[in-house]
Design an enzyme around this catalytic site. Structure first.
Site, mmCIF file in Angstrom:
data_model
loop_
_atom_site.group_PDB
_atom_site.id
_atom_site.type_symbol
_atom_site.label_atom_id
_atom_site.label_comp_id
_atom_site.label_asym_id
_atom_site.label_seq_id
_atom_site.Cartn_x
_atom_site.Cartn_y
_atom_site.Cartn_z
ATOM 1 C CE LYS A 97 -52.029 0.121 53.197
ATOM 2 N NZ LYS A 97 -51.490 1.439 53.616
ATOM 3 C CB CYS A 140 -48.861 2.701 51.140
ATOM 4 S SG CYS A 140 -47.755 3.584 52.272
ATOM 5 C CD GLU A 151 -51.701 5.222 50.435
ATOM 6 O OE1 GLU A 151 -52.264 4.614 51.368
ATOM 7 O OE2 GLU A 151 -50.477 5.498 50.438
#
Length: 515
Positions: A333, A388, A276
């Protein structure tokens, strides 16, 4: 002969202070069921003690308070890593760490308090079986609510203590909430038998052990990767969070990731995955950096964690680069971390100068459109990307078409060096079992891992170590029952059973048949 439950907590035998201390001890002990300890049998006993203490409280108000206190202790022990983000810049935000943990633990425990208050108010102490059963059902419903209310935080469910046990295979049938039902049901039975039938209470501890042995015998392991399976390289640059964005260290970590991506004379992998936010510049301004990545990759395609602007909206993204470094696909995301990647309150928070701890672009990130698949071409198929924190949300995998495998890129440097990274890895294993899909995760500081469709870690890079890992893509299995149904069946059954218990207990005697 007395059981551990009845010996430690005889009915009415403990002083008020002693009972409070035992509740806290039970809550903390239950937290040791999670990674990195994985003491799931200890957690089962601790939950049994807690349920016994709550259901034998003198008043519903007292019992609900005890359940809140035990829940707060449990969440504080399980989520101790929550202090770590505040210690990255300890001089500025370190003072917030204990308050953040206390507020989070106490807030999550309010769900348990409500469950306890309803159960204990509705059913008299004389009906101990009904009381325990309704409390188990309401606690499970409280955990389900906790997973969705205020964006949801499905971390440290009681059922997660079974991730470190062979009983993890049951997640393919009923998911994380099914594991929670198993944990609370066994604990409830132990709490019931403890005071009156100590031998039965102790014997109940053998149930999960025999269940684990049985599952080990009947559940076959995932088949080995095919001979022609694509080779995937996981890159773990190990950039500590307090140094990651320092001007003089940005080129150091970028060069380290390039070096780890290089083939060094070995056969080039089919795909290289960076963690990430590992691209040091905005994606739209990264042509030189992407050219360097392509050169280092030696003909392999690459997945790179990046930041970008879509119009005026900042995004936390995963970019798919071809052999030339050109961007072929982007995933944004959509599950953002409150107070980390954005500040609740929007413009008001910005006007007050409040920023998320992990916020890199002004105003915080804007969520993407939602779960989707990323087509990676022949051989690699379609991957379900997660960035994540998104890996903790099981229901998101049911919102898109089933992919061929799952990829998670993350920066667990925020989680510290003790429990957080290992719990995050455990939740990734749970997602693999629920869907019966292999999952490959690349973490900035670790733990990067290859997880097969049965949840077994087949290869990994240790925490806080720079390195690269080449591994064949594990085989996907047919969809599990949970992958087909999600949480709907267990929600329906628990709602129906709990409502029936409460209705029977609350139905006026004069209106019952025969009166």
């Amino acid at each position: 002969m007395t059981s551990p439950v009845s010996a430690a907590v005889p009915d009415g035998g403990a002083s008020p202070i002693g009972r409070l201390c035992l509740v806290v001890l039970a809550g903390v002990s239950a937290g040791f069921g999670h990674a990195p300890f994985d003491l799931w049998l200890v957690a089962l006993i601790a939950f049994a003690v807690l349920l016994h203490l709550v259901t034998t409280a003198q008043t519903p108000r007292r019992g609900a308070f005890l359940l809140w206190l035990g829940g707060a202790a449990y969440f504080a022990a399980s989520l101790n890593w929550l202090v770590e983000p505040f210690l990255v810049d300890a001089a500025t935000t370190g003072w917030m760490a204990p308050f953040a943990l206390i507020a989070m633990a106490g807030g999550l425990a309010l769900f348990w308090w409500l469950a306890g208050w309803i159960a204990l108010r509705s059913i008299a102490p004389a009906h101990k079986v009904a009381r325990l059963a309704s409390l188990v059902g309401l606690l499970l419903l409280a955990e389900m609510a906790r997973a969705v209310v205020f964006t949801g935080f499905p971390w440290a469910h009681p059922g997660h203590v079974l991730i470190g046990a062979p009983l993890l295979a049951l997640a393919g049938i009923a998911g994380a909430h099914g594991l929670t039902l198993i944990v609370l049901t066994i604990a409830g039975c132990m709490a019931y038998f403890g005071p009156s039938r100590p031998v039965a209470a102790i014997a109940l501890m053998a149930v999960p052990l025999f269940g684990a042995i049985w599952l080990g015998a009947v559940v076959p392991p995932a088949p080995p990767p095919a001979a022609d399976a694509p080779i995937i390289r996981l890159v773990q640059p190990n950039a500590p969070q307090h140094l990651k964005w320092r001007a003089d260290m940005i080129p150091v970590f970028f060069q380290r990731a390039l070096n780890l991506s290089a083939t060094s004379g070995a056969a080039a992998p089919d795909l290289i995955i960076w963690p990430e936010t590992s691209l040091p510049v905005l994606l739209e301004n990264s042509a030189p950096e992407r050219a360097r990545i392509a050169a280092a990759a030696g003909g392999a395609m690459t997945l790179v964690g990046a930041q970008r602007f879509q119009g005026f909206q900042p995004r936390n993204s995963l970019a798919f680069l071809d052999q030339t470094g050109a961007v072929r696909a982007v995933y944004d995301k959509h599950r953002l971390v409150p107070f980390g990647e954005y500040m609740p309150g929007g413009m008001v928070a910005n006007a007050l100068g409040l920023r998320g701890l992990a916020e890199r672009l002004d105003g915080g990130y804007v969520p993407g459109a939602g779960p989707s698949l990323m087509s990676l071409g022949a051989g690699l198929g379609q991957a379900f990307p997660m960035i994540c924190y998104e890996a903790i949300f099981a229901r998101d995998l049911g919102r898109a078409s089933r992919g061929d495998w799952i990829v998670q890129v993350t920066n667990d440097a925020w989680f510290g060096r003790f429990s957080g990274p290992y719990q995050h890895l455990a939740l990734a294993r749970l997602r693999a079992v629920e869907q019966r899909l292999p999952l490959l995760r690349t973490a900035n500081t670790g733990v990067s891992a290859v997880i097969d469709a049965r949840g077994r870690v087949t290869a990994m890079l240790p925490l806080n170590t720079a390195g690269a890992l080449d591994a064949p893509l594990p085989v996907a299995l047919p969809p599990s029952l949970y992958a087909r149904t999600g949480d709907t069946p267990i929600i329906f059954l628990v709602l129906l059973a709990t409502a029936a218990l409460l209705a029977k207990a609350c139905w006026p005697q004069a209106l019952r048949p025969g009166n």
